[in-house]
Design a protein around this motif. Structure first.
Motif, PDB file in Angstrom:
ATOM      1  N   MET A  73      16.095  74.882  -7.253  1.00  0.00           N
ATOM      2  CA  MET A  73      15.940  75.514  -5.828  1.00  0.00           C
ATOM      3  C   MET A  73      14.865  76.307  -5.040  1.00  0.00           C
ATOM      4  O   MET A  73      15.017  75.734  -3.702  1.00  0.00           O
ATOM      5  N   SER A  74      14.391  76.734  -6.084  1.00  0.00           N
ATOM      6  CA  SER A  74      13.656  77.599  -5.653  1.00  0.00           C
ATOM      7  C   SER A  74      12.357  77.280  -5.681  1.00  0.00           C
ATOM      8  O   SER A  74      11.365  78.771  -5.678  1.00  0.00           O
ATOM      9  N   THR A  75      11.708  76.419  -6.098  1.00  0.00           N
ATOM     10  CA  THR A  75      10.991  76.168  -6.318  1.00  0.00           C
ATOM     11  C   THR A  75      10.334  74.931  -5.328  1.00  0.00           C
ATOM     12  O   THR A  75      10.586  74.286  -5.146  1.00  0.00           O
ATOM     13  N   PRO A  76       9.111  74.775  -4.308  1.00  0.00           N
ATOM     14  CA  PRO A  76       8.804  74.635  -3.227  1.00  0.00           C
ATOM     15  C   PRO A  76       7.908  73.073  -4.021  1.00  0.00           C
ATOM     16  O   PRO A  76       9.185  72.476  -2.928  1.00  0.00           O
ATOM     17  N   ASP A  77       7.827  73.252  -4.948  1.00  0.00           N
ATOM     18  CA  ASP A  77       7.466  71.654  -5.489  1.00  0.00           C
ATOM     19  C   ASP A  77       8.005  70.949  -6.085  1.00  0.00           C
ATOM     20  O   ASP A  77       7.868  70.048  -7.415  1.00  0.00           O
ATOM     21  N   TYR A  78       9.425  71.931  -6.192  1.00  0.00           N
ATOM     22  CA  TYR A  78      10.391  70.509  -7.558  1.00  0.00           C
ATOM     23  C   TYR A  78      10.348  69.014  -7.248  1.00  0.00           C
ATOM     24  O   TYR A  78      10.619  69.203  -5.905  1.00  0.00           O
ATOM     25  N   PRO A  79       9.939  68.755  -8.179  1.00  0.00           N
ATOM     26  CA  PRO A  79      10.180  67.073  -8.193  1.00  0.00           C
ATOM     27  C   PRO A  79      11.561  66.333  -8.237  1.00  0.00           C
ATOM     28  O   PRO A  79      12.208  66.493  -9.316  1.00  0.00           O
ATOM     29  N   VAL A  80      11.785  65.781  -7.848  1.00  0.00           N
ATOM     30  CA  VAL A  80      13.569  65.040  -7.808  1.00  0.00           C
ATOM     31  C   VAL A  80      13.376  63.847  -9.131  1.00  0.00           C
ATOM     32  O   VAL A  80      12.187  62.963  -9.346  1.00  0.00           O
ATOM     33  N   THR A  81      13.739  64.075 -10.269  1.00  0.00           N
ATOM     34  CA  THR A  81      13.976  63.781 -11.062  1.00  0.00           C
ATOM     35  C   THR A  81      15.657  62.911 -11.789  1.00  0.00           C
ATOM     36  O   THR A  81      15.980  63.206 -11.258  1.00  0.00           O
ATOM     37  N   ILE A  82      15.111  61.584 -12.124  1.00  0.00           N
ATOM     38  CA  ILE A  82      15.788  60.856 -12.873  1.00  0.00           C
ATOM     39  C   ILE A  82      17.130  61.491 -13.345  1.00  0.00           C
ATOM     40  O   ILE A  82      16.632  62.760 -14.529  1.00  0.00           O
ATOM     41  N   THR A 123      10.406  65.708  -3.480  1.00  0.00           N
ATOM     42  CA  THR A 123       9.950  67.318  -4.021  1.00  0.00           C
ATOM     43  C   THR A 123      11.393  67.131  -3.410  1.00  0.00           C
ATOM     44  O   THR A 123      12.129  66.394  -2.992  1.00  0.00           O
ATOM     45  N   PHE A 124      12.232  68.297  -3.940  1.00  0.00           N
ATOM     46  CA  PHE A 124      13.350  68.586  -3.866  1.00  0.00           C
ATOM     47  C   PHE A 124      14.037  68.489  -1.664  1.00  0.00           C
ATOM     48  O   PHE A 124      14.302  68.574  -1.112  1.00  0.00           O
ATOM     49  N   PRO A 125      12.711  69.906  -1.411  1.00  0.00           N
ATOM     50  CA  PRO A 125      12.820  70.238  -0.326  1.00  0.00           C
ATOM     51  C   PRO A 125      12.586  68.792   0.953  1.00  0.00           C
ATOM     52  O   PRO A 125      13.443  68.586   1.199  1.00  0.00           O
ATOM     53  N   GLN A 126      12.078  68.015  -0.264  1.00  0.00           N
ATOM     54  CA  GLN A 126      12.049  66.811   1.535  1.00  0.00           C
ATOM     55  C   GLN A 126      12.860  65.741   1.410  1.00  0.00           C
ATOM     56  O   GLN A 126      13.299  65.570   2.306  1.00  0.00           O
ATOM     57  N   PHE A 127      13.587  65.596  -0.328  1.00  0.00           N
ATOM     58  CA  PHE A 127      14.449  64.427   0.297  1.00  0.00           C
ATOM     59  C   PHE A 127      16.063  65.959   0.242  1.00  0.00           C
ATOM     60  O   PHE A 127      16.917  65.031   1.016  1.00  0.00           O
ATOM     61  N   ARG A 145      24.799  70.791   3.992  1.00  0.00           N
ATOM     62  CA  ARG A 145      23.629  71.687   3.240  1.00  0.00           C
ATOM     63  C   ARG A 145      23.752  71.029   1.669  1.00  0.00           C
ATOM     64  O   ARG A 145      25.037  70.249   1.450  1.00  0.00           O
ATOM     65  N   VAL A 146      22.503  70.934   1.175  1.00  0.00           N
ATOM     66  CA  VAL A 146      22.337  69.945   0.265  1.00  0.00           C
ATOM     67  C   VAL A 146      21.840  71.002  -1.150  1.00  0.00           C
ATOM     68  O   VAL A 146      21.124  72.004  -1.214  1.00  0.00           O
TER      69      VAL A 146
END
Length: 775
Positions: A73-82, A123-127, A145-146
């Motif tokens: 959650m604190s990583t701006p580019d964390y990719p949404v993962t299956i 990425t998680f922030p985009q989702f 909130r997500v």
């Protein structure tokens, strides 16, 4: 007015069939607030989610699921993962709503009552932004909130120049470099191919990622990626006066210029580029290898091959030198041996600078007051007091050195030579009070004789000493002080035998000529113990002329006192305790000191003395029992007879009224204790359920059929220990805990009293009617 409000509320609930939560218990409200606060500060980790600060990579630092979720959650580019599990929290008129759902295999994320989201490539922030906007549009003012509830662990496949091809595991923040250790020593880090699940193939250069921080060359791994290692074509090394010495894998077309300027980051200011050395490993054309001197400019035209090594010397390597010899350590070993070293000389260099540079390399046995400097091929000898140079410095006694000067630091103690059956023949430096044993023992091999050590003086006189007599009987004359020039000669032992078992001094001994079994037992092992079985001596002879594999002999002491022993014989004396009868303890035994609960049945033998009782055996084995052992329900099996026994009475109540004498072959069965957890209240199937370690209240409530939502709202419940104290709702359930699910639903409560209220109203109406009628 109150009746009207109450009636309206009842009619509303009945009309809508509402079963929503209307009231939150104080505990639930506090829990919801704390949960929301903790999720809002999810980037902070504590407890078991702490980060290992000593590790060097993210994969190594984050070791817990919650810690990984917080990092994601604190990583701006964390990719949404299956497989990720996301939590969506928002407010409605009925209270707080929490939706937890995983990311599906096709990257869809389902929100109830809303169209699913396609998260592929996000990425998680985009989702998070999309999900919060969609919930806010459907539920205005809901403050959505997500959060990341849990991150998934997925498979990737490794093949090619890998230590072993197969599946490895990664998560959303695992980069390609995390798999670099899976490659062999010949794997290239310049061309790692990653084939994604859809067949797309990309090649990456991890050297650029490390050198320039180019993270595009070190991408995140994605589910079902295949990482292919290739074999490098050329790996060369560079050392010496360069800024970044090391081994590097060159790309096609790269040569010495690129190796020096790009990979090694250029020469240092003290480099001698005209005297570089290029070493090449042996090959078919040059089996012995080769080494040539080249200048860096000329090396540019020399094609580099795999395994080449380029060394660039610095200018100090070609300076004049000063020699230091004597009591100086030149390597990593601290052995007190004569050493020689070379130190670069510079104009104006003084003795004090050289001596202080030596520092701890000067051996403790050095005689600093008798040092001297030789000059001019030894023709001139200048005495120097290094004690004053180091600890009472005066400029007037400091000596200006010249090239090729030789500083000699003599030893202040004696030199002794050790040879013969030793690990190595060597000079040793010892103090004036060094005895033979301390000088010889460090050099003994397993074949060394310590019964006839020869000490030869500088004049040629020889004396023989027996260190066994010195150690066993304290005969100091057999362990003399050594003098300068002595030579210690260690012979090979003729007979070394071992005695073990029921003797007073078991061990390995060296026998003298003529000594036999009686000498081994009585003189060396100091006789038998009181429990020795003199009729059962076992002799193992690994070096036997009868059999190439050795032999085993069984002896009686009365018949074999003068039995001749050979080299490497091993004698074992049995004890009478080996003849004692045995009983067995089976079942929940064998816990040991590092195990609280047993998870399998064991069988433990117990040797007893005839007439010994069961209580004594239980006390001796009390460390073998655990909380899982049901001591009160044990029983003794003697043949076909089963005798109930209460081992707890022996151990804790000191009650021996029904103690039992043990007999050979008895088996004491200790059953496993079964623990339970009670579930009562607003559940479908209240009752007692088997205890399973490391489970929370939800597990046992589900065993009881789940919470009856007609009677309970907000999952309100109490957890009570067997001592009657309350346990926190989030705690792990312990044996014999009671879980009481509250009947706190307003509809249920109202339904139970509605009949009474109706009856009271009917009676009141009847009374009022009678009163009106009688007027």
């Amino acid at each position: 007015m109150k009746r009207v409000v109450l009636a309206s509320l009842v009619l509303f609930l009945l009309a809508t069939g509402a079963r929503a939560q209307i009231f939150l218990s104080a505990e639930d409200a506090a829990g919801a607030t704390a949960d929301a606060a903790s999720q809002g500060a999810a980037a902070g980790l504590s407890g078991s989610d702490t980060v290992d600060k000593a590790a060097s990579s993210l994969d190594a630092t984050v070791t817990s699921p919650a810690g990984r979720a917080a990092l994601a959650m604190s990583t701006p580019d964390y990719p949404v993962t299956i497989g990720d599990v996301y939590s969506v929290v928002f407010l409605t008129a009925g209270g707080t709503v929490t939706i937890e759902a995983p990311v599906e295999a096709d990257y869809r994320f389902a929100l109830p009552n809303l169209a699913p989201l396609n998260l592929k490539g996000l990425t998680f922030p985009q989702f998070r932004d999309q999900a919060e906007k969609r919930v806010l549009a459907a539920y205005p003012g809901s403050s959505p909130r997500v959060y990341i509830k849990a991150v998934s662990v997925f498979q990737v496949f490794v093949k090619g120049e890998a230590k072993s091809s197969g599946i490895r595991y990664a998560w959303g923040l695992s980069r390609l470099s995390s798999l670099l250790g899976e490659g062999t020593a010949y794997a290239s880090d310049r061309a790692l191919a990653v084939v994604s699940a859809d067949g797309t193939r990309r090649t990456y250069d991890l050297f650029k990622a490390r050198r320039h921080g180019d993270l595009t060359q070190d991408p995140y791994l994605r589910p079902f990626d295949t990482v292919e290692f290739s074999r490098y074509e050329r790996q060369v090394s560079i050392a010496g006066a360069v800024r970044r010495p090391g081994a590097y894998q060159l790309l096609p077309g790269e040569g010495a210029n690129e190796l020096v300027e790009y990979y090694a980051d250029g020469l240092t200011p003290v480099a001698r580029p005209d005297l570089a050395v290029l070493s090449r490993r042996p090959d078919a054309a040059m089996p012995e290898g080769s080494m040539v001197f080249v200048s860096i400019g000329e090396a540019a035209g020399v094609g580099l091959r795999d395994g080449d090594a380029l060394s660039v010397p610095d200018r100090s390597s070609y300076l004049p030198v000063i020699y230091v010899e004597g009591a100086v350590r030149t390597g990593a070993e601290a052995a007190a041996q004569y050493g020689t070293d070379r130190i670069p000389w510079k104009p104006g260099d003084r003795l004090s600078r050289v001596v202080r540079a030596l520092g701890a390399r000067i051996l403790p046995g050095a005689d600093l007051r008798r040092a001297f400097v030789t000059r001019g091929d030894g023709a001139e000898r200048i005495a120097v007091d290094l004690e004053r140079i180091l600890f009472a410095y005066e400029p007037s006694i400091d000596l200006e050195l010249e090239p090729e000067d030789r500083l000699v630091i003599p030893f202040g103690s004696l030199d002794i030579f050790v040879t013969g059956e030793v690990t190595k023949s060597a000079w040793i430096n010892a103090s004036g009070l060094t005895r033979l044993s301390s000088a010889a023992h460090p050099f003994f091999t397993r074949y060394s004789s310590f019964r006839d050590i020869v000490v030869r003086s500088a004049s040629g006189d020889e004396r023989v000493y027996d260190l066994f007599r010195a150690e066993r009987y304290g005969e100091i004359a057999q362990d003399p002080y050594l003098v300068p020039g002595d030579t210690i000669v260690v012979k090979r032992a003729e007979r070394i035998v071992t005695v073990a078992g029921s003797v007073r001094r078991p061990g390995t001994y060296q026998l003298l000529p003529g000594e036999d079994l009686s000498d081994l037992v009585e003189a060396y092992a100091l006789g038998f113990t009181e429990r020795a079985d003199l009729e059962r001596l076992t002799l193992v002879r690994p070096l036997s002329p009868v059999s190439p594999t050795g032999e085993k002999l069984y002896l009686k002491w009365s018949e074999s006192r003068d039995f001749a022993l050979t080299d490497r014989d091993s004698v074992s004396v049995a004890g009478l305790e080996e003849l004692l009868p045995v009983c067995w303890f089976e079942g929940a035994v064998g816990a040991g000191s590092d195990k609280d609960r047993l998870d399998s049945s064991n069988r433990v033998p117990y040797t007893f003395v005839p007439g010994e009782r069961l209580s004594s055996a239980a006390k001796a084995l009390r460390g073998q029992f655990s909380p899982s052992s049901d001591l009160q329900s044990a029983f003794l099996r003697r043949g076909t007879t089963l005798i109930p026994v209460d081992l707890g009475k022996y151990l804790y109540d000191k009650d021996f009224t029904d103690d039992i004498s043990l007999e050979p072959g008895d088996v004491v069965i200790v059953p496993f204790r079964q623990f339970f957890v009670s579930v009562s209240g607003a559940v479908e199937l209240p009752g007692r359920y088997p205890y399973i370690p490391e489970r929370d209240w939800e597990y046992y409530v589900n065993l009881a059929g789940g919470i009856d939502r007609e009677r309970n709202s907000g999952d309100a419940l109490d957890i009570v220990t067997k001592e009657g104290t309350r346990r926190a709702k989030g705690s792990i359930i312990e044996p014999e805990d009671s879980i009481v699910v509250r009947s706190n639903s307003f509809v249920y409560t109202f339904g139970r009293i509605s009949g009474i209220i109706g009856t009271v109203i009917s009676v009141a109406s009847l009374v009022l009617g009678i009163i009106q009628f009688t007027r």
